[in-house]
Design a protein around this motif. Structure first.
Motif, PDB file in Angstrom:
ATOM      1  N   PHE A 172      46.947 -42.826  -8.257  1.00  0.00           N
ATOM      2  CA  PHE A 172      47.534 -43.496  -7.084  1.00  0.00           C
ATOM      3  C   PHE A 172      48.984 -43.054  -6.881  1.00  0.00           C
ATOM      4  O   PHE A 172      49.392 -42.695  -5.774  1.00  0.00           O
ATOM      5  CB  PHE A 172      47.443 -45.018  -7.290  1.00  0.00           C
ATOM      6  N   ILE A 173      49.772 -43.029  -7.978  1.00  0.00           N
ATOM      7  CA  ILE A 173      51.182 -42.617  -7.911  1.00  0.00           C
ATOM      8  C   ILE A 173      51.291 -41.178  -7.412  1.00  0.00           C
ATOM      9  O   ILE A 173      52.091 -40.850  -6.531  1.00  0.00           O
ATOM     10  CB  ILE A 173      51.869 -42.769  -9.307  1.00  0.00           C
ATOM     11  N   LYS A 174      50.430 -40.308  -7.986  1.00  0.00           N
ATOM     12  CA  LYS A 174      50.420 -38.885  -7.590  1.00  0.00           C
ATOM     13  C   LYS A 174      50.125 -38.761  -6.100  1.00  0.00           C
ATOM     14  O   LYS A 174      50.758 -37.974  -5.388  1.00  0.00           O
ATOM     15  CB  LYS A 174      49.335 -38.136  -8.391  1.00  0.00           C
ATOM     16  N   PHE A 175      49.144 -39.542  -5.680  1.00  0.00           N
ATOM     17  CA  PHE A 175      48.715 -39.517  -4.280  1.00  0.00           C
ATOM     18  C   PHE A 175      49.851 -39.942  -3.357  1.00  0.00           C
ATOM     19  O   PHE A 175      50.130 -39.297  -2.347  1.00  0.00           O
ATOM     20  CB  PHE A 175      47.493 -40.443  -4.138  1.00  0.00           C
ATOM     21  N   ILE A 176      50.538 -41.027  -3.735  1.00  0.00           N
ATOM     22  CA  ILE A 176      51.669 -41.557  -2.937  1.00  0.00           C
ATOM     23  C   ILE A 176      52.793 -40.515  -2.867  1.00  0.00           C
ATOM     24  O   ILE A 176      53.352 -40.235  -1.784  1.00  0.00           O
ATOM     25  CB  ILE A 176      52.195 -42.885  -3.548  1.00  0.00           C
ATOM     26  N   LYS A 177      53.076 -39.911  -4.043  1.00  0.00           N
ATOM     27  CA  LYS A 177      54.153 -38.908  -4.117  1.00  0.00           C
ATOM     28  C   LYS A 177      53.864 -37.738  -3.188  1.00  0.00           C
ATOM     29  O   LYS A 177      54.702 -37.275  -2.443  1.00  0.00           O
ATOM     30  CB  LYS A 177      54.284 -38.400  -5.570  1.00  0.00           C
ATOM     31  N   LYS A 178      52.599 -37.266  -3.268  1.00  0.00           N
ATOM     32  CA  LYS A 178      52.189 -36.123  -2.464  1.00  0.00           C
ATOM     33  C   LYS A 178      52.288 -36.453  -0.975  1.00  0.00           C
ATOM     34  O   LYS A 178      52.731 -35.633  -0.176  1.00  0.00           O
ATOM     35  CB  LYS A 178      50.764 -35.718  -2.841  1.00  0.00           C
ATOM     36  N   LYS A 179      51.920 -37.669  -0.660  1.00  0.00           N
ATOM     37  CA  LYS A 179      51.938 -38.114   0.743  1.00  0.00           C
ATOM     38  C   LYS A 179      53.361 -38.172   1.259  1.00  0.00           C
ATOM     39  O   LYS A 179      53.644 -37.741   2.392  1.00  0.00           O
ATOM     40  CB  LYS A 179      51.270 -39.496   0.834  1.00  0.00           C
ATOM     41  N   SER A 180      54.274 -38.670   0.399  1.00  0.00           N
ATOM     42  CA  SER A 180      55.682 -38.794   0.827  1.00  0.00           C
ATOM     43  C   SER A 180      56.351 -37.422   0.954  1.00  0.00           C
ATOM     44  O   SER A 180      57.228 -37.232   1.782  1.00  0.00           O
ATOM     45  CB  SER A 180      56.454 -39.694  -0.141  1.00  0.00           C
ATOM     46  N   GLU A 181      55.895 -36.462   0.098  1.00  0.00           N
ATOM     47  CA  GLU A 181      56.434 -35.100   0.181  1.00  0.00           C
ATOM     48  C   GLU A 181      56.037 -34.439   1.508  1.00  0.00           C
ATOM     49  O   GLU A 181      56.800 -33.675   2.102  1.00  0.00           O
ATOM     50  CB  GLU A 181      55.911 -34.251  -0.982  1.00  0.00           C
ATOM     51  N   ASN A 182      54.796 -34.711   1.912  1.00  0.00           N
ATOM     52  CA  ASN A 182      54.305 -34.136   3.179  1.00  0.00           C
ATOM     53  C   ASN A 182      54.996 -34.805   4.368  1.00  0.00           C
ATOM     54  O   ASN A 182      55.105 -34.326   5.425  1.00  0.00           O
ATOM     55  CB  ASN A 182      52.786 -34.332   3.287  1.00  0.00           C
TER      56      ASN A 182
END
Lengths: 126, 171
Positions: free
Chosen positions: A116-126
């Motif tokens: 979940f954290i990885k997913f959120i991080k990736k989303k915020s980077e995009n």
């Protein structure tokens, strides 16, 4: 007369079917118990898989206890009172087995959280 | 994180490998001897209950044995020695044996037993939490199991039994 005969035949079929079914249930129950009891003199075998003297004696005892009317849980309790928790393959939830029971759930939750954290991080980077 | 995980796995391996994997069922130690009923060795029509056997204020040694069991032969001299102790009575539980062979065994090696019972189908032994022969229980005057020996009695076990029964005598 025909109706009587019909009823007798139907009654017989139902009675025999029920009897066979209950016998089958009992057969399955003792097999199920055998599979959940550890053969403590064998290497990683249940009493169901083993033909050791110990396993044979335990199997005889389980049949006797079932005939006496004990249920599955009562048989496990009896064996635990004689041989300890170790004889049952499925351990009880207590302070000694807490990690064993909770660790898979804890790892599952931690893994989900990590993804979940990885997913959120990736989303915020995009 | 990886170090913590490695440390955790290593400590579990260390703990598991350093503990013995020989299972000794000690669930009944310190507890009352379970109730049982067993046939008499000399008269198969006669049954004894636990209370009829262990009814005096002294120590009892309940020994599960069979003539076909090699380790039983090995421990027999120790049982013979223990049979001379005043405060101890040895009770034998003959396990899945033939009477003629058992009698021959006792004639050849001596009879340390005051009473002998039969377990012809293994049910009495299972009820006692035993898993084979030989197996020996030291039972005190209150019917509590004080010691349990799995396998043949050794000299060190002989000493342990003497210590227990003599300590009691001194008190």
């Amino acid at each position: 007369m025909k109706t009587k005969l019909f009823l007798i035949i139907i009654f017989n079929i139902i009675f025999n079917y029920n009897y066979a079914f209950s016998q089958n249930d009992n057969l399955n129950l003792h097999k199920k118990i055998y599979k959940n009891i550890r053969c403590i003199v064998c290497q990683g075998q249940s009493v169901d898989e083993s033909n050791s003297d110990f396993a044979i004696n335990i199997k005889k005892l389980i049949l006797v206890k079932l005939e006496e009317g004990l249920n599955e849980e009562e048989i496990y309790q009896f064996l635990k009172s004689r041989y300890g928790e170790w004889i049952i393959y499925k351990p009880e939830l207590n302070t000694n087995t807490l990690i064993l029971w909770l660790l898979p759930y804890a790892l599952f939750i931690a893994g989900g959280f990590y993804i979940f954290i990885k997913f959120i991080k990736k989303k915020s980077e995009n | 994180m990886i170090f913590i995980l490695l440390f955790f796995v290593a400590s579990i391996f260390y703990k598991s490998l350093s503990t013995t994997n020989i299972f000794v069922p000690d669930k009944l130690i310190g507890k009352n001897l379970p109730d049982f009923k067993a046939k008499s060795f000399y008269d198969k029509n006669k049954f004894f209950t636990k209370n009829e056997i262990f009814n005096e204020k002294k120590y009892y040694l309940l020994n599960i044995w069979a003539s076909w069991c090699g380790p039983c032969r090995e421990e027999h001299p120790i049982l013979i020695k223990l049979s001379n102790e005043d405060n101890l009575e040895i009770v034998g539980l003959n396990f899945k044996d033939k009477k003629e062979s058992a009698l021959k065994f006792l004639n050849q090696n001596g009879n340390p037993y005051k009473k002998i019972l039969i377990d012809d189908n293994g049910s009495v032994s299972i009820n006692l939490g035993a898993y084979g022969v030989p197996e020996t229980f030291l039972i005190n005057e209150n019917n509590l199991i004080e010691l349990k020996f799995v396998g043949p009695l050794k000299i060190s076990d002989h000493k342990k039994i003497l210590k227990k029964i003599n300590n009691k005598n001194e008190n």
